[in-house]
Structure formats: structure tokens, C-alpha cells
Write an enzyme that holds these catalytic residues in place. Structure first.
Site, PDB file in Angstrom:
ATOM      1  N   CYS A 138     -37.406 -14.674  23.756  1.00 57.81           N
ATOM      2  CA  CYS A 138     -36.748 -13.418  24.141  1.00 57.81           C
ATOM      3  C   CYS A 138     -36.670 -12.452  22.970  1.00 57.81           C
ATOM      4  O   CYS A 138     -36.642 -11.230  23.172  1.00 57.81           O
ATOM      5  CB  CYS A 138     -35.360 -13.704  24.688  1.00 57.81           C
ATOM      6  SG  CYS A 138     -34.322 -14.676  23.585  1.00 57.81           S
ATOM      7  N   HIS A 190     -29.322 -15.311  23.345  1.00 55.44           N
ATOM      8  CA  HIS A 190     -30.337 -14.641  24.151  1.00 55.44           C
ATOM      9  C   HIS A 190     -30.392 -13.172  23.759  1.00 55.44           C
ATOM     10  O   HIS A 190     -29.372 -12.577  23.387  1.00 55.44           O
ATOM     11  CB  HIS A 190     -30.012 -14.789  25.641  1.00 55.44           C
ATOM     12  CG  HIS A 190     -31.036 -14.200  26.554  1.00 55.44           C
ATOM     13  ND1 HIS A 190     -32.360 -14.588  26.543  1.00 55.44           N
ATOM     14  CD2 HIS A 190     -30.936 -13.230  27.511  1.00 55.44           C
ATOM     15  CE1 HIS A 190     -33.022 -13.894  27.453  1.00 55.44           C
ATOM     16  NE2 HIS A 190     -32.182 -13.064  28.047  1.00 55.44           N
TER      17      HIS A 190
END
Length: 767
Positions: free
Chosen positions: A58, A413
Site C-alpha cells: 500500500c 495501512h
């Protein structure tokens, strides 16, 4: 037979159920927003692709999305060294672009229903109580459905067609060209080729561990610069001087980036590179030395309840160099105390601000995430520039934010929130792309519930006219939305209805749960929990809730029940356009006046600071001169005292010797006079049988008699005052003192002085 008697609607045993017609999947909020778009553009600004996550990638997806939607950077990557013709690009995409099965969603749902029915028909097998239906509003479900329904774009290695060897730059160019050349506005990119090159060249990215997005951004920009310059050095000088054939768009874009030719190697520096100046002033000689250094991004320290402006002010604050951190001054020739500050000498066109959220703590011996509230504005103007800076009043606008979601630096994330050219703000969460509101960007200051904080801010240069135009467009959109909200209040027969009545009618509908639940106050959340999916989606896709704070009914005032007033609200007067223009002009004049006031205030502050510094320098000079005079006077006094002490030490023994010799000569003169006077007297016979004990007082009596005779025979001393006692006649006190001394000497056993006096007297008598 029994089944047939139950009803005619029951299907026969051999009948085949009618096959359901395939229905298209429901439209996503992004597809609804793209309905009114025209033909596909050639520059790729109307393409909105997600990126597949290959396991903790990510960090790469969020940074690549931010770089793609930076228009000058995207155009520079596509145009260097040459732009691939659109025909060959479409031919290559025909092989790499894969469209999924449109019935994949229906087949997946049918398979799930079949499995559920099979589990229910098994005898003796209880249903699984832990199996819950999937939440269709969760990001995981949306990502899974995007992979099943959207076109998948796999990039291929096309470095040979660019005339370059495979590198991170060529892989980045492959991704950008694939998106620009695709005929679909939405889809998913598979950056597998890019990740393979990244892991091949850099060992730290070969593991599946969580990586830092800012470190990846810095590495990618430096790698692009290195790859471009390495390939340019291989080209002969003649080929480098000749521009390659380009399209008109690429030539215009290259000229807008400031480069002379489309294939120049300086475009990364001209976009992201800035120049910092380190000013160090020696406090002894007050000489200022400067040292320049380039930067591709600015990393600023954070403080609790601060802003980006205050962080930049702290970045350029004066730092005192003292004690072990002294500055070596070339003018003074040694280590001296100094003041140091950092200022920006050249501003970049794209400013990447890294908020240092991760700090090493000595107590925990590891990095820790800082959840400080740091406010970042939509528009930014830097003030910490040098006096000779190029374009110091450059205005920036926020166009991308990289958000870190997690409690620490080793897990979490990354998502990206990006402002597009004409479709507003979009949320890029790996494969999922969703539109969000402008106010959604303010949810990541660091003080909201949850673990989401802004980590990297991307600002690009803009103009004041563009800002005013954007604000005017936002005001028009808000007015149009308010008008549409008022229209939705009307009934189908044309009569308006009060929003309060609508709310009450909606709340009066009972449900089965309400009947079973005792009457009482219902708990309503005061602060909705932040999320990255349905809470900030498109308002049109969300179900209508009259009690929702985002409902248009709660934002608009009640409309009175008069039909004529409704028509006036729905059709604004013609003078609104003139009023808007007048307000825009007044706003522009106010902004200009405010800018002039800011400039005047800035000039006044500079003059005040200059005066304060001058006064401080003068006071320091006076204090320094006073200290020097004090040191000089003290040194002079020390030299004088040391000189006097030396003379006293040298002449001390001689002066005592002189005084002692003078008193001794005075005594010897007196004794000589006494002997001369006593020589004229007749001799006194001394009995032989007298002992030493008897001689003592007899000799004293004789001495007194001799002194009396001497006083009678000697002439009077006219120099002596009449009342003063005679020199030769001892007083009673002196006699007592002599007797006391003699007795003391006799008591202590020191009889040598007594014997000496007797011997002297005897000699004087004999003479």
C-alpha cells in the site's frame, strides 16, 4: 401426487426452472459521478484506476497515485525520452488489458446460495452460527468486487521501445502510459512488473514487511533522477542536442516545466527540487556565513496542537550553537558561539511536506507514533524565505494527502486522498476508488477517533485568480445543492411540506423491535466513527435518513407553506449573477488589500527586528567595551599592587636595620656621656667581703648618688622644658620598672643582664 394436490403453483418434478437473466452489478459512487463526462481525453486526466495490493504494498500504491495526478510530473514522465504513439500503445494494451466476466458477481452469489442450501439440507449438521453475511459497505468487500467486475490492466516491460535499459523509471513510464492509453475510465492496475524491478534493485523492499511511504517517495525520485541522467550520459552530444519528434502537447508541457527541450534531464529538479540556505552568524565577530543544500522534500518536526505554518516557523527558528556544539569561525580562527537558522532560497513547484509522525524514544528504545493535532490548510504561502529568494510570494494549493492508519511505524495501512482536475476529491485505497467530500480531508489532523493521521502532504503551485475561481464555483455548487434540497421537500402534488413534519412522520413508523423494546431514551452517537468507506461516500448512494446530520433537511431552514414562495426559491432572480460578480470583485479587492497589509506588516516587522538587532548589537558592544575597560583597570591595579609589594619586601629588612642601628648608636652615645661624667668623680671603695646579693642594692644606691652629684655639677639643660623630668634622674615609675625587671630576671634565672649592668658600673667606678 400429494404435491400436485397442494396447489397448482408447485413446479413439477421434471420441470426446468427458468434461468435468471444476467443483471449488471449496481453502479458504484464513482461510476455515478462519471456519468456526465464527455469523450475520453488523451492526457489521462479523466482516468481513475485503483492498484492491486500484493501484500503490504500500500505504501507504493499511495505514492504512485499521488505522482500520477501531479500533472507536470505525469507529462514529463510520458514525454521522456519520447512519447509512445497512441496506435502502438493501443495495440499493446489490447493484449495486456483483461476484462472480467460481467456475470462473475451473479455466479459468485449463486454459488454462495447453493453452498448455503447444501449445508442446510444435510441431516444432523447444525448450521454454522459463526458464519455472517458479508458487509457490502466494508472496504474489503468493495475491493473484492472491484477485482471481479472492473478491467484489469497488467503492465509489460517496454524499455526497449524507449531506447533505455529496464529501470524504475521505465517501469513507472509503463504504468503511466498504460493508464493514459486505455479506453476505460475506471479499472485496476497490476504493478507487478514495477515491484519486481524495485525488489531487484533494492534489498530492503524484498520482504513482505511494512515499509515507510516517505522513504519510498525519496528513493523513487532519486532513482528517477539517476536513471534519466545515466541514460542521457550514454547518448552522443549530437543526439542530445537535437530534439526528438514530439506531439504538440508534449512540447507545450515541456516548455511549461521550464525546460528548453522535451528530453531534458532537469525536469525532476525543476519540479520537486528546492534550495535551502543555512545562515550562521558568529556572535564574536558578527560575520554571517551561508551554505546551500538542495532538497526534494521537507521534513518538519511536530508539536501538539500546532499547524503546518507553526512547524515551518520552528523549522526556520534560530538555533544557538554553544558549549559542545560551537561553530568554527574562519574569521575568528576558532570555536565560537553562533546563531544558526535555515531559510528557503528557491521554492519548488511541487512541495512535498513530510510530517515526522514517528519519533525515537529513549524510554522505549524504539520508534513511536505521535498522534499530535497538526492542522494543514488548503492553501499555503511560505514565509521563511531569504531576502533574495525567487518568487517568495508563491501560493500553493493542497492536492494530495498520504494517510497512515495504524498505531506504530512497523505496521498499518496507507491510503491517498487526491484532488482531481474536475471531479473533486477521491479516496484511493488500493483497488477501491471512491469520491469524498472536501471536508473529508480535514479528518486526518491527528485528533479524531481512530489511528488515521496525515503523513505526507503534496502542495502544487497555483495563482490567486485560480483560487478565487474555485471558491466561486464551490459557492455556486452549494447554492445549487441547497435549491435541489428545497425541491425534494415538495410533495408530488406540488404542495410543500415542513421538514419537521417529515421527520415526525418518519419517526412515528413503528417497527417490531420497537414494540419489543421498553420505552425510553435512545442513545445516539455524538461523534461518528471515522472510516474510509460508506460514511464518506457519495450522498446519492447512501439511504435517506431524516435524522442524519448530513441530510439536506437538517441543513436547510424550514420553508413556509406558501406555493408562491416555493417558486421564488426554485427560480433565483436574474440579479444573483451580478451580485455574485460584485461579491467576487469585492472579495478580490479585499484579498488584494489584505495582501498589501500583510506586506506592510511584514516590512514593519522586518524594520522592527532590524532596529532591535541594532540596539542589541550596540548594547552588546557597550557591554563588551565596559568589560574590556574593567579588565584593563584591574590588570593595572594588580601590576601596581605587585610593584609596591615587591618594594616593601626588598626594603623591609634594611629599614628595620637602619632603625635598629640608630637606636643602638643613641644608646651608645648616652653610655659614653655617662662614662665621661662619672670619670670626674672620686673613686668609691668597694668592700671585699660583700657578696653578690649585697652588691646589688649597694651599687644601685651608689649609682643614684653619682647621678645626683652629676646633676648638681652639670649645667642646666635649656633645651629641656622646665616641667619635664631630667634625663639622668629616673622617675619613680622607671625605678619600679627597673626593680620589677631585675626581680623578674632573678626569678626566671636569667642573671646575665644583671651581671652585665654590675660589670659596667664597676668599670665606670674604677675608671
Amino acid at each position: 401426487m400429494f404435491c400436485l394436490l397442494l396447489g397448482s403453483t408447485a413446479p413439477s418434478v421434471g420441470a426446468v426452472p427458468a434461468k435468471k437473466e444476467p443483471q449488471p452489478p449496481p453502479m458504484t459512487p464513482l461510476e455515478k459521478r462519471l456519468l456526465d463526462m464527455g469523450p475520453i481525453r488523451e492526457d489521462g486526466s479523466d482516468k481513475f484506476y485503483g492498484m492491486e495490493n500484493y501484500g503490504n504494498t500500500c505504501y507504493c500504491n499511495s505514492i504512485l497515485q499521488c505522482l500520477y495526478y501531479s500533472v507536470p510530473f505525469r507529462e514529463a514522465v510520458i514525454n521522456y525520452p519520447t512519447r509512445t504513439p497512441i496506435e502502438s500503445l493501443e495495440a499493446a494494451l489490447a493484449k495486456s488489458l483483461r476484462y472480467p466476466n460481467p456475470n462473475a458477481q451473479l455466479e459468485a452469489e449463486a454459488q454462495a446460495e447453493k453452498q448455503k442450501a447444501a449445508n442446510a439440507q444435510r441431516p444432523g449438521m447444525p448450521p454454522n452460527p459463526q458464519q455472517k453475511p458479508e458487509d457490502k459497505d466494508s472496504p474489503e468487500y468493495k475491493k473484492k468486487m472491484a477485482l471481479q467486475t472492473l478491467p484489469l490492466l497488467e503492465t509489460q516491460n517496454n524499455a526497449s521501445s524507449y531506447g533505455m535499459s529496464e529501470s524504475l523509471f521505465t517501469s513507472l513510464k509503463d504504468i503511466f502510459e498504460s493508464v493514459v492509453g486505455s479506453q476505460s475510465r475506471i479499472g485496476i492496475i497490476r504493478p507487478q512488473q514495477f515491484l519486481e524491478v524495485l525488489r531487484r534493485d533494492h534489498e530492503m523492499f524484498r520482504t513482505a514487511m511494512h515499509q515507510d511511504a516517505h522513504e519510498f517517495l525519496n528513493l523513487l525520485l532519486n532513482e528517477v533522477v539517476a536513471n534519466v541522467e545515466a541514460e542521457a550520459s550514454k547518448q552522443p552530444p549530437i543526439e542530445k542536442s537535437l530534439p526528438a519528434p514530439e506531439t504538440a502537447d508534449s512540447v507545450d508541457q515541456s516548455s511549461s516545466t521550464g525546460s528548453k527541450t522535451p528530453n531534458t534531464t532537469r525536469w525532476v529538479h525543476e519540479l520537486f527540487e528546492g534550495l535551502l540556505t543555512s545562515e550562521t552568524q558568529c556572535l564574536t565577530c558578527e560575520k554571517v556565513s551561508q551554505r546551500d543544500e538542495v532538497f526534494l522534500d521537507l521534513s518538519v518536526d511536530l508539536e501538539q496542537h500546532s499547524s503546518v505554518t507553526s512547524c515551518l516557523r520552528k523549522f526556520s527558528a534560530e538555533e544557538m550553537l554553544c558549549e559542545r556544539n560551537k561553530f568554527h569561525c574562519d574569521n575568528c580562527g576558532g570555536l565560537q558561539e553562533a546563531e544558526k537558522r535555515m531559510k528557503i532560497k528557491r521554492l519548488p513547484r511541487i512541495l512535498a511536506l513530510h510530517l515526522k509522525r514517528f519519533k525515537y524514544t529513549e524510554d522505549l528504545q524504539r520508534l513511536q507514533k505521535l498522534f499530535h493535532r497538526v492542522v494543514y490548510p488548503y492553501h499555503l504561502r511560505l514565509f521563511n524565505t531569504t531576502d533574495d529568494a525567487e518568487d517568495p510570494d508563491r501560493l500553493y494549493e493542497l492536492y494530495a494527502v498520504v494517510v497512515h492508519i495504524g498505531g506504530g511505524p512497523y505496521h498499518g495501512h496507507y491510503v491517498a486522498i487526491i484532488k482531481t482536475e474536475d471531479r473533486g476529491w477521491l479516496l484511493f485505497d488500493d483497488e477501491m476508488v471512491e469520491p469524498v467530500d472536501k471536508n473529508y480531508v480535514k479528518n486526518f489532523f491527528g485528533d479524531k477517533p481512530g489511528l488515521a493521521c496525515a503523513y505526507v502532504l503534496f502542495y502544487q503551485e497555483t495563482t490567486l485568480e485560480a483560487v478565487l475561481k474555485e471558491q466561486e464555483q464551490e459557492n455556486m455548487d452549494s447554492n445549487l445543492a441547497a435549491t435541489d434540497a428545497n425541491d425534494t421537500i415538495l410533495k408530488q402534488n406540488g404542495f410543500p411540506q415542513s421538514p419537521l413534519a417529515h421527520v415526525h412522520s418518519a419517526s412515528q413508523i413503528p417497527s417490531h423491535e420497537d414494540n419489543l423494546r421498553p420505552n425510553g431514551l435512545r442513545r445516539a452517537p455524538t461523534a461518528p466513527q471515522l472510516s474510509t468507506h460508506h460514511e464518506h461516500g457519495d450522498p446519492e448512494s447512501a439511504p435517506f435518513s431524516p435524522l442524519s446530520p448530513l441530510s439536506p433537511l437538517s441543513q436547510t431552514p424550514p420553508v413556509p407553506p406558501v406555493p408562491e414562495r416555493v417558486t421564488t426559491v426554485a427560480t433565483p432572480p436574474k440579479n444573483d449573477a451580478l451580485a455574485k460578480k460584485e461579491r467576487a470583485r469585492e472579495e478580490k479587492e479585499r484579498k488584494a488589500a489584505e495582501k498589501e497589509r500583510e506586506k506592510a506588516e511584514k516590512l514593519r516587522r522586518k524594520e522592527q527586528e532590524a532596529r532591535m538587532k541594532e540596539n542589541q548589537r550596540r548594547e552588546e558592544a557597550e557591554l563588551k567595551a565596559a568589560l574590556e575597560m574593567s579588565k584593563a583597570s584591574k590588570a593595572e591595579e594588580d601590576r601596581r599592587l605587585s610593584h609596591e609589594n615587591g618594594k616593601e619586601k626588598q626594603g623591609g629588612s634594611l629599614s628595620r636595620l637602619k632603625r635598629g642601628s640608630k637606636s643602638l648608636s643613641h644608646r651608645l652615645g648616652k653610655d659614653k656621656e655617662t662614662r665621661s661624667v662619672s670619670s670626674d668623680l672620686p673613686p668609691v671603695p668597694i668592700p671585699e667581703h660583700s657578696t653578690l646579693s649585697q652588691t646589688g642594692p649597694t651599687s644601685e644606691q651608689q649609682q643614684q648618688q653619682q647621678q645626683q652629684q652629676q646633676q648638681q655639677q652639670s649645667p642646666p639643660n635649656h633645651d629641656q622644658p622646665p616641667n619635664s623630668p631630667q634625663l639622668g634622674k629616673p622617675t619613680i615609675r622607671e625605678d619600679e620598672q627597673v626593680n620589677h625587671k631585675d626581680s623578674k630576671h632573678e626569678r626566671t634565672g636569667h642573671g646575665k643582664w644583671r651581671s652585665f649592668s654590675l660589670r659596667k658600673k664597676s668599670f665606670s667606678i674604677l675608671s
